[in-house]
Design an enzyme around this catalytic site. Structure first.
Site, PDB file in Angstrom:
ATOM      1  N   ASP A  66       0.828  -1.209   0.000  1.00  0.00           N
ATOM      2  CA  ASP A  66       0.000   0.000   0.000  1.00  0.00           C
ATOM      3  C   ASP A  66       0.863   1.260   0.000  1.00  0.00           C
ATOM      4  O   ASP A  66       2.078   1.196   0.190  1.00  0.00           O
ATOM      5  CB  ASP A  66      -0.967   0.006   1.198  1.00  0.00           C
ATOM      6  CG  ASP A  66      -0.305  -0.456   2.493  1.00  0.00           C
ATOM      7  OD1 ASP A  66       0.940  -0.434   2.581  1.00  0.00           O
ATOM      8  OD2 ASP A  66      -1.026  -0.843   3.424  1.00  0.00           O
ATOM      9  N   ASN A 127      -7.621  -3.224  14.315  1.00  0.00           N
ATOM     10  CA  ASN A 127      -9.018  -3.411  13.889  1.00  0.00           C
ATOM     11  C   ASN A 127      -9.163  -4.570  12.901  1.00  0.00           C
ATOM     12  O   ASN A 127     -10.222  -4.768  12.311  1.00  0.00           O
ATOM     13  CB  ASN A 127      -9.559  -2.119  13.262  1.00  0.00           C
ATOM     14  CG  ASN A 127      -8.797  -1.715  12.002  1.00  0.00           C
ATOM     15  OD1 ASN A 127      -7.887  -2.420  11.571  1.00  0.00           O
ATOM     16  ND2 ASN A 127      -9.172  -0.595  11.422  1.00  0.00           N
ATOM     17  N   HIS A 129      -7.365  -4.935  10.107  1.00  0.00           N
ATOM     18  CA  HIS A 129      -7.031  -4.647   8.705  1.00  0.00           C
ATOM     19  C   HIS A 129      -5.753  -5.372   8.296  1.00  0.00           C
ATOM     20  O   HIS A 129      -4.882  -5.637   9.115  1.00  0.00           O
ATOM     21  CB  HIS A 129      -6.960  -3.132   8.438  1.00  0.00           C
ATOM     22  CG  HIS A 129      -5.746  -2.425   8.953  1.00  0.00           C
ATOM     23  ND1 HIS A 129      -5.753  -1.102   9.301  1.00  0.00           N
ATOM     24  CD2 HIS A 129      -4.468  -2.842   9.174  1.00  0.00           C
ATOM     25  CE1 HIS A 129      -4.543  -0.750   9.682  1.00  0.00           C
ATOM     26  NE2 HIS A 129      -3.754  -1.779   9.626  1.00  0.00           N
ATOM     27  N   GLU A 134      -9.636  -1.944   5.385  1.00  0.00           N
ATOM     28  CA  GLU A 134     -10.260  -1.666   6.673  1.00  0.00           C
ATOM     29  C   GLU A 134     -11.530  -2.514   6.840  1.00  0.00           C
ATOM     30  O   GLU A 134     -12.029  -3.084   5.856  1.00  0.00           O
ATOM     31  CB  GLU A 134     -10.618  -0.175   6.748  1.00  0.00           C
ATOM     32  CG  GLU A 134      -9.431   0.766   6.565  1.00  0.00           C
ATOM     33  CD  GLU A 134      -8.511   0.836   7.787  1.00  0.00           C
ATOM     34  OE1 GLU A 134      -8.527  -0.078   8.626  1.00  0.00           O
ATOM     35  OE2 GLU A 134      -7.759   1.824   7.899  1.00  0.00           O
TER      36      GLU A 134
END
Ligand code: PGA
Length: 226
Positions: A66, A127, A129, A134
């Site tokens: 990313d 979380n 990800h 996400e």
């Protein structure tokens, strides 16, 4: 699921083992395509790779997972800069074989054109990800522009002068892109990651926990240290 969970005694050990997985692939002699992460956890692994001057990088192509949007490429926290600082500036890799996702290329097509990813290293966010997929990311997602979660922005604020400086968007490999990798190694450190690893590996497979899709991968290793 064919997953191996290994808890190791130290971050040093985790870094050495992760680097070893990459070295084994490279030493196989075939052209190797790696998916590579940024973040805190892989820094030790990159140090181990840099230390080993016997690694022959000429046959290696890398695809980073990313990259932020809206950040100058020369900003110290751009992922290109992170990778140059921690790995690429110190190894003898052909810069034409180093790729980052951007908004214009068909990254998935580029990856497939060279035969797909052999090994992808992942971190995991608190979380759930993976890369910047996400919660709520579709399991069939490919490389695309995404908005970052509030929690991710808060987590990443530690790398910036203030939370306002943290980019709010990124380009990320999708969950389908990652799942197509022949082998996946997820690395995580710290007790704060244990809950989400357990949820991702043993809980319901749901887009609300993006990493839970990894349960469906048939060559997954998780390396964890406290
Ligand atoms: P890390 O997390 O920075 O703790 O390695 C990785 C991530 O949030 O994706």
């Amino acid at each position: 699921m064919k997953a191996l969970f290994r808890k190791v005694g130290s971050y040093e050990k985790l870094s050495q083992l992760a680097a070893l997985e990459i070295k084994k692939k490279i030493q196989g002699g075939n052209p190797i395509k790696l998916g590579l992460p940024t973040g805190d956890t892989p820094i030790g692994m990159y140090k181990e790779l840099v230390k080993d001057s016997n690694i022959d990088w000429w046959n290696v192509t890398t695809f980073n997972l990313d990259e932020y949007i809206g950040i100058d490429i020369n900003h110290s926290e751009s992922y290109k800069n992170f990778m140059n600082r921690n790995l690429f500036n110190h190894i003898d890799i052909d810069k034409f074989n180093v790729w980052f996702p951007d908004q214009t290329d068909d990254y998935d097509a580029m990856i497939q054109a060279v035969g797909g990813l052999d090994l992808t290293i992942l971190g995991i966010g608190a979380n759930g990800h993976i890369a910047f997929n996400e919660p709520g990311s579709p399991f069939n997602s490919t490389t695309r522009v995404v908005d970052l979660d509030k929690q991710t922005i808060e987590d990443n604020a530690r790398f910036f002068n203030s939370i306002e400086e943290v980019p709010t968007q990124a380009v990320t490999m999708g969950l389908e892109t990652i799942m197509k990798s022949h082998e996946i190694l997820l690395i995580a450190k710290g007790k704060k990651k244990l809950d989400i690893i357990q949820k991702a590996m043993f809980g319901e497979i749901t887009e609300e926990v993006p990493a839970s899709i990894l349960q469906e991968h048939d060559n997954l290793t998780i390396l964890y240290c406290e």
